[in-house]
Scaffold this motif. Structure first.
Motif, mmCIF file in Angstrom:
data_model
loop_
_atom_site.group_PDB
_atom_site.id
_atom_site.type_symbol
_atom_site.label_atom_id
_atom_site.label_comp_id
_atom_site.label_asym_id
_atom_site.label_seq_id
_atom_site.Cartn_x
_atom_site.Cartn_y
_atom_site.Cartn_z
ATOM 1 N N ILE A 162 -43.872 34.096 3.418
ATOM 2 C CA ILE A 162 -44.706 33.011 2.900
ATOM 3 C C ILE A 162 -45.725 33.597 1.923
ATOM 4 N N ILE A 163 -45.922 32.924 0.787
ATOM 5 C CA ILE A 163 -47.046 33.276 -0.085
ATOM 6 C C ILE A 163 -48.099 32.175 0.045
ATOM 7 N N THR A 164 -49.369 32.572 -0.026
ATOM 8 C CA THR A 164 -50.443 31.610 0.204
ATOM 9 C C THR A 164 -51.587 31.788 -0.774
ATOM 10 N N PHE A 165 -52.318 30.685 -0.966
ATOM 11 C CA PHE A 165 -53.624 30.696 -1.618
ATOM 12 C C PHE A 165 -54.359 29.434 -1.190
ATOM 13 N N ASN A 166 -55.432 29.610 -0.439
ATOM 14 C CA ASN A 166 -56.251 28.497 0.050
ATOM 15 C C ASN A 166 -55.408 27.407 0.717
ATOM 16 N N ASN A 225 -55.807 36.306 -2.410
ATOM 17 C CA ASN A 225 -57.271 36.270 -2.336
ATOM 18 C C ASN A 225 -57.820 34.868 -2.066
ATOM 19 N N SER A 226 -57.348 34.257 -0.998
ATOM 20 C CA SER A 226 -57.858 32.947 -0.597
ATOM 21 C C SER A 226 -59.350 33.020 -0.299
ATOM 22 N N THR A 227 -60.054 31.937 -0.613
ATOM 23 C CA THR A 227 -61.493 31.872 -0.351
ATOM 24 C C THR A 227 -61.810 30.927 0.803
ATOM 25 N N ASP A 228 -60.781 30.388 1.455
ATOM 26 C CA ASP A 228 -60.998 29.505 2.595
ATOM 27 C C ASP A 228 -60.588 30.236 3.876
ATOM 28 N N ALA A 229 -60.208 29.514 4.900
ATOM 29 C CA ALA A 229 -59.907 30.115 6.205
ATOM 30 C C ALA A 229 -58.438 30.487 6.369
ATOM 31 N N THR A 230 -57.690 30.592 5.281
ATOM 32 C CA THR A 230 -56.264 30.916 5.383
ATOM 33 C C THR A 230 -56.020 32.194 6.171
ATOM 34 N N GLU A 231 -56.724 33.274 5.822
ATOM 35 C CA GLU A 231 -56.505 34.544 6.514
ATOM 36 C C GLU A 231 -56.887 34.436 7.983
ATOM 37 N N GLU A 232 -58.000 33.798 8.273
ATOM 38 C CA GLU A 232 -58.445 33.657 9.658
ATOM 39 C C GLU A 232 -57.406 32.930 10.501
ATOM 40 N N ILE A 233 -56.821 31.891 9.948
ATOM 41 C CA ILE A 233 -55.798 31.139 10.673
ATOM 42 C C ILE A 233 -54.551 31.984 10.872
ATOM 43 N N CYS A 234 -54.126 32.695 9.832
ATOM 44 C CA CYS A 234 -52.926 33.530 9.937
ATOM 45 C C CYS A 234 -53.108 34.631 10.973
ATOM 46 N N LEU A 267 -49.514 37.402 -9.064
ATOM 47 C CA LEU A 267 -48.631 38.012 -10.049
ATOM 48 C C LEU A 267 -47.772 36.983 -10.776
ATOM 49 N N GLY A 268 -47.843 35.728 -10.351
ATOM 50 C CA GLY A 268 -46.907 34.715 -10.815
ATOM 51 C C GLY A 268 -45.969 34.362 -9.677
ATOM 52 N N TYR A 269 -45.400 33.170 -9.728
ATOM 53 C CA TYR A 269 -44.596 32.678 -8.605
ATOM 54 C C TYR A 269 -43.462 33.626 -8.235
ATOM 55 N N SER A 270 -42.638 34.002 -9.206
ATOM 56 C CA SER A 270 -41.473 34.828 -8.897
ATOM 57 C C SER A 270 -41.870 36.221 -8.427
ATOM 58 N N GLU A 271 -42.777 36.870 -9.152
ATOM 59 C CA GLU A 271 -43.163 38.231 -8.795
ATOM 60 C C GLU A 271 -43.865 38.283 -7.441
ATOM 61 N N GLN A 272 -44.681 37.273 -7.150
ATOM 62 C CA GLN A 272 -45.373 37.240 -5.867
ATOM 63 C C GLN A 272 -44.368 37.097 -4.722
ATOM 64 N N LYS A 273 -43.380 36.225 -4.920
ATOM 65 C CA LYS A 273 -42.361 36.038 -3.882
ATOM 66 C C LYS A 273 -41.478 37.275 -3.732
ATOM 67 N N ASN A 274 -41.140 37.907 -4.840
ATOM 68 C CA ASN A 274 -40.325 39.122 -4.761
ATOM 69 C C ASN A 274 -41.057 40.235 -4.034
ATOM 70 N N LEU A 298 -40.755 31.406 -14.564
ATOM 71 C CA LEU A 298 -42.205 31.244 -14.604
ATOM 72 C C LEU A 298 -42.675 30.230 -13.577
ATOM 73 N N ILE A 299 -42.065 29.029 -13.595
ATOM 74 C CA ILE A 299 -42.331 27.999 -12.596
ATOM 75 C C ILE A 299 -40.997 27.403 -12.178
ATOM 76 N N HIS A 300 -41.018 26.617 -11.104
ATOM 77 C CA HIS A 300 -39.755 26.115 -10.551
ATOM 78 C C HIS A 300 -38.768 27.275 -10.488
ATOM 79 N N GLU A 301 -39.224 28.368 -9.865
ATOM 80 C CA GLU A 301 -38.469 29.603 -9.843
ATOM 81 C C GLU A 301 -37.107 29.408 -9.171
ATOM 82 N N TRP A 302 -36.159 30.239 -9.542
ATOM 83 C CA TRP A 302 -34.819 30.142 -8.993
ATOM 84 C C TRP A 302 -34.389 31.514 -8.497
#
Length: 261
Positions: A8-12, A37-46, A59-66, A145-149
């Motif tokens: 899973i990738i996350t941000f806020n 680098n979420s600024t909410d409670a994402t890390e605390e919950i995880c 890094l961008g959708y594809s690079e972050q997922k890779n 870039l978006i709607h990654e495949w």
């Protein structure tokens, strides 16, 4: 018996990540969360779950997922978004999959059911929204870039799993509109970078044709006011994309003969 890495990738994502983790914890052999680098409670919950939590600048959708996929150690990868969850039927299907023989090139897809501010939408062209999300580690990687495949090492054998991937996509009409226009801007830039433009006829009629297809042919009219808003907003976002692209082409002073329509 196959082992499964849930990635899973996350941000806020403090509002939805707990629901996601609850739905996968019983079928996962490991859960990897890569957070930008979420600024909410994402890390605390995880941290309340048995997850490997990694912080990585976006890094961008594809690079972050890779990057997240490369951290997996199990032989199967299951890529899921933070605002998604498994239906009970899909959870059973994945458990059965783990206990089955699968081909090296076999990938597994699922139908995604989208929730728009409390209403499940099965029309407007949004269902069944088939998504490949499970594959052998190393067999595929994300591109775009978006709607990654997914790009595969060889021709994949696709198998559809029973059950729905529940997508709690938008909490409000405003959030939906903001996201669509954001994607429209990214798409316009992507088209421009690939030297792709649109002719005048297509620019004029494409948004309207898209509305007719999704609202009338794809049944958006049967989804009430929500269906109309979805289809109408998508039409306006399409127009916005092409307007931006035309502006970029004009201001870029590119050789029109090298541009694809």
């Amino acid at each position: 018996m196959h082992t499964l890495s849930v990635v899973i990738i996350t941000f806020n994502e403090e509002k939805k990540i707990g629901q996601c983790l609850d739905s996968v914890k019983d079928i996962a052999d490991e859960i990897i969360v890569v957070d930008s680098n979420s600024t909410d409670a994402t890390e605390e919950i995880c941290r309340q779950y048995d997850v490997k939590f990694v912080t990585q600048k976006w890094l961008g959708y594809s690079e972050q997922k890779n990057l997240a996929d490369n951290l997996a150690t199990c032989n199967l990868i299951f890529s899921i978004d933070a605002d998604e969850a498994l239906s009970d039927e899909l959870k059973k299907s994945i458990q059965t999959l783990k206990e089955s023989q699968i081909a090296d090139n076999e990938v597994f897809s699922m139908n995604r059911l989208n929730n728009f501010w409390g209403q499940w939408i099965k029309r407007c062209g949004y269902y069944p929204e088939n998504k490949v999300r499970i594959w052998r580690r190393g067999f595929a990687q994300w591109e775009g870039l978006i709607h990654e495949w997914l790009k595969y090492e060889s021709e994949p054998k696709k198998t559809l799993l029973n059950g729905d991937l529940l997508h709690y996509s938008y909490d409000s009409p405003e959030a939906f509109k903001k996201q669509l226009f954001h994607f429209a801007e990214l798409n316009a830039q992507s088209y421009y970078d690939r030297k792709k433009k649109t002719g005048t006829v297509y620019w004029i009629f494409s948004p309207a044709i898209n509305f007719i297809r999704t609202y009338f042919i794809k049944g958006g009219i049967l989804e009430g006011k929500t269906g109309f808003f979805i289809c109408w907003t998508a039409m306006k976002a399409t127009r916005h994309k092409y307007n931006l692209l035309r502006e970029k082409v004009r201001s870029g002073k590119c050789d029109s003969g090298k541009w694809k329509v």
